[in-house]
Design an enzyme around this catalytic site. Structure first.
Site, PDB file in Angstrom:
ATOM      1  N   ASP A 249      25.069 -16.128  43.638  1.00 49.77           N
ATOM      2  CA  ASP A 249      24.901 -15.053  42.662  1.00 49.77           C
ATOM      3  C   ASP A 249      25.980 -15.079  41.591  1.00 49.77           C
ATOM      4  OD1 ASP A 249      22.552 -13.716  43.014  1.00 49.77           O
ATOM      5  OD2 ASP A 249      23.467 -11.796  43.527  1.00 49.77           O
TER       6      ASP A 249
ATOM      7  N   ASP B 211      21.302  -3.934  54.557  1.00 48.88           N
ATOM      8  CA  ASP B 211      20.995  -4.492  55.868  1.00 48.88           C
ATOM      9  C   ASP B 211      20.510  -3.436  56.851  1.00 48.88           C
ATOM     10  OD1 ASP B 211      23.457  -3.273  55.854  1.00 48.88           O
ATOM     11  OD2 ASP B 211      24.579  -4.966  56.657  1.00 48.88           O
TER      12      ASP B 211
END
Length: 728
Positions: free
Chosen positions: A133, A447
């Protein structure tokens, strides 16, 4: 004849721990009874009323843990049996995510990738995708160089049965599994090649020439086109390493990129077009394979002939290779993982922890346990486009993935246009990505949010805690990194709790198991519980300043309740730490950090979410700095590291309040026998915040900044003034 099981659950007996849990909870109820009796038989007392509210919160937390920890299970896998049935071994796509090469050193990512490329799993059934990223050319260059080394590293590991497949960790151990001359010869060659690789990466970081990689020329890490490159393709005539693919999704300043969840969703689409394995393992860039059979172990529960078909993911615990001695910052969570998460193994299973987790792909595509296969005949094409986007190639891959094991395609040969299309920043617009499909958006803790939403559909999860640990990662090695990470977690938890996705709704209207719902409530309340803990920490200081009391006095028999509570709680904690092979020092560090974390980063997590709801700020995903050994050279493992962050102000203020109150109490020399409990509480808090006290007299990174001390001094003086003005 029925095939031998690949996986089984074994109940864990913890009779003493259960008795202590129940006794502690009953003592908390007794303390609440004392409060109610006092309030009912005496004029209104603000100190006792405040203590009652705080202790009610503590009792609720104790009740949640009492239920969560009940009925613990340990799960065992038999990977050797799976190897005997090679035809049943499914394909796995491994996702490695990295966000910032300056905070996450490239050599760490390289070691993680090397450990995956050398893992004990059929090479033709494994693919590794690296999401960068940060769009770093150094990362791409390093991975390309790493493949050259991997061609000799993987065969070396498999030939000699090397367990640890990350070179930096393996070569750090001076012991040898095989001392033969042949082994020593190969070992020296491999080590020399690894040192050469490290040197090349260091030289590239110091003097990078962009002409070597023209497709990175002029790129901005926050504003660039998608870059997808096949670094290594496994072919039948070579069959040495799994596929290795580099992915840097498109970034545009005007488009939200949804942090790690967005990166993982891009990997899901890209891998769906290239390999489309029915199972996906995702690991952080610092989480290397520590046990060569880790993936085989993780696959066993999915294809066990006796196990049901409701397992969505298999979660390994987070373990760390660089944790400071005796867990100075209390972030290794060894005891919590063993005693709390194992309790969930007897229910619907653990939460998703963001790394070291193997997912069933079709679950990420939105399937519920009883769903029929997604295909063009059962679902209209317009609905598929609305759900998954406008890529015909990807929709075709989804229909294959929904069947569970059918591979599509069988090679990496997919058009560049199709790959770039699914990696663009606007591909997810007007689709279900991040809402019903893939990793969920809406929280910086994507998550646990994703895992909860999956379990809310009725899916189960498996917790595997093998010895040795399957994966090892980096733990924060200083106060600022630890506090930043905890603040981000707390903010993310509250983002979930204060929405329609609250776990209570998942249990009432969905299929979330009640016990698992209670676990999510316990963890989401980390932030809010900072308020009663902060209030409770103020009570002894206020009592000593005003010569009052909120605890039973020494001549009252009820004084036994708080005394027994403290003794039994700490006895239980000591027993748990010793049973897990931890030291008494580790126990104390974790108890101390439990108070520090609650009153500092957790509290600021609450402040952050309040500011967000008021529209005054946004919750940010702050990447934690990682390093192979330390952040800035050698550190003293016994000393706290501070910076000028406001996160340290509450802890410093609580410490100053207790010191001021104790000194005032000593100066007054009260003749009354009351106040003993308050003195003990105040001394206990000073011991908990002892690193802050030492930081007031140290300089540099081991000392509290002068600005923090000044802010805390002003708040303490204000507290003393108000205590005198509102003497109850």
């Amino acid at each position: 004849m029925t095939a031998a099981p690949l996986f089984q659950r074994v109940a864990i007996k913890r009779t003493i721990d259960k008795l202590l849990d129940a006794t502690i909870f009953l003592l908390l109820l007794s303390l609440l009874g004392y409060r109610l009796h006092f309030l009912a038989t005496n004029p209104f007392n603000f100190l006792h009323f405040t203590a009652f509210l705080c202790e009610s919160s503590f009792a609720f937390t104790s009740f949640l843990l009492l239920v969560i920890k009940s009925n613990p299970f340990h799960c065992i896998t038999y990977p050797h049996r799976l190897l005997e049935r090679v035809q049943e071994i499914p394909a796995v796509d491994v996702f490695v995510t990295t966000a910032d090469a300056s905070l996450e050193p490239v050599i760490i990512t390289v070691n993680t990738v090397l450990s995956i490329l050398a893992v004990d799993y059929p090479v033709d059934k494994l693919s590794c995708y690296v999401s960068d990223d940060g769009c770093s050319p150094i990362t791409f260059y390093s991975l390309r160089e790493a493949v050259k080394f991997a061609k000799i590293w993987a065969p070396f590991c498999k030939k000699y049965g090397i367990r640890v497949r990350a070179p930096f960790q393996y070569f750090a151990d001076s012991s040898r599994a095989d001392e033969s001359k042949e082994f020593q010869h190969h070992w020296n060659i491999i080590k020399g090649e690894y040192e050469t690789l490290c040197r090349k990466i260091e030289e590239a970081e110091e003097a990078w020439d962009s002409r070597d990689l023209p497709f990175f020329s002029g790129t901005d890490s926050k504003n660039h086109d998608p870059i997808i490159k096949i670094i290594w393709e496994n072919k039948e005539y070579e069959n040495v390493l799994p596929h290795l693919i580099y992915v840097s999704r498109e970034k545009r300043l005007k488009h939200s990129h949804h942090y790690k969840a967005g990166a993982l969703n891009v990997l899901a689409r890209v891998s769906g077009l290239m390999t489309n394995a029915p199972y996906i393992l995702n690991v952080d860039c610092d989480m290397f394979v520590n046990e060569s059979t880790a993936i085989l172990q993780g696959i066993c529960p999915f294809i066990d002939p006796i196990n049901d078909k409701e397992v969505a993911y298999v979660q390994f615990p987070q373990r760390f290779y660089d944790g400071l001695k005796d867990d100075l910052y209390g972030n290794q969570l060894i005891v919590d993982m063993e005693y709390i998460v194992s309790g969930l193994a007897g229910s619907q299973g653990p939460s998703y922890m963001g790394t070291g987790c193997i997912h069933r792909r079709k679950v990420l595509y939105g399937h519920s346990p009883n769903d029929h296969n997604i295909n063009g005949r059962s679902i209209q094409e317009t609905k598929l486009r609305k759900t998954f986007g406008n890529s015909e190639e990807f929709i075709k891959s989804v229909s294959f993935a929904s069947m569970g094991t059918t591979p599509y395609p069988n090679s990496l040969q997919c058009s560049i246009e199709a790959l770039h299309n699914v990696a663009t920043s606007n591909y997810e617009q007007d689709t279900c990505w991040g809402a019903k499909v893939g990793w969920y958006y809406g929280s910086v803790t994507e998550d646990i949010f994703t895992g909860m939403m999956i379990q809310g559909k009725g899916w189960k999860s498996i917790y595997l805690n093998p010895q040795p640990a399957a994966f090892l990662g980096c733990a924060p090695t200083n106060g600022p990194s630890t506090f930043t990470q905890l603040k981000r977690w707390t903010t993310g938890f509250l983002e979930i709790l204060l929405t329609k996705n609250c776990p209570i709704f998942g249990a009432v209207f969905g299929k979330l198991d009640l016990k698992v719902c209670m676990f999510y409530l316990w963890i989401y309340l980390w932030g809010p519980k900072s308020i009663p803990e902060l209030c409770y920490s103020i009570l002894p200081a206020y009592s000593l300043l005003t010569n009052s009391h909120f605890l039973p006095q020494i001549h009252e028999r009820e004084i036994l309740i708080p005394i027994l509570l403290v003794l039994l709680y700490n006895l239980q904690q000591v027993l748990q730490y010793l049973k897990m092979g931890q030291s008494i020092r580790a126990y104390w560090n974790n108890q101390r950090m439990a108070r520090i974390k609650t009153m500092c980063p957790y509290f600021f997590g609450v402040v952050g979410i309040v500011l967000k709801f008021l529209g005054l700020s946004e919750a940010l995903f702050e990447v934690t700095k990682k390093g192979l050994i330390t952040d800035d050279g050698e550190i003293d493992e016994g000393l706290f590291i501070f910076d000028d962050s406001p996160l340290f102000v509450p802890g410093t203020t609580v410490l100053m309040m207790q010191l001021t109150a104790l000194l005032t109490s000593i100066w007054r020399r009260p003749t009354e026998p009351g106040g003993v409990g308050e003195v003990i509480c105040s001394v206990w808090l000073i011991l908990c915040f002892w690193p802050f006290l030492m930081g007031m007299f140290r300089k540099g990174r081991y000392g509290l900044p002068f600005s923090t001390i000044c802010k805390s001094s002003i708040l303490t003086l204000l507290f003393v003034y108000l205590s005198q003005k509102t003497n109850i």
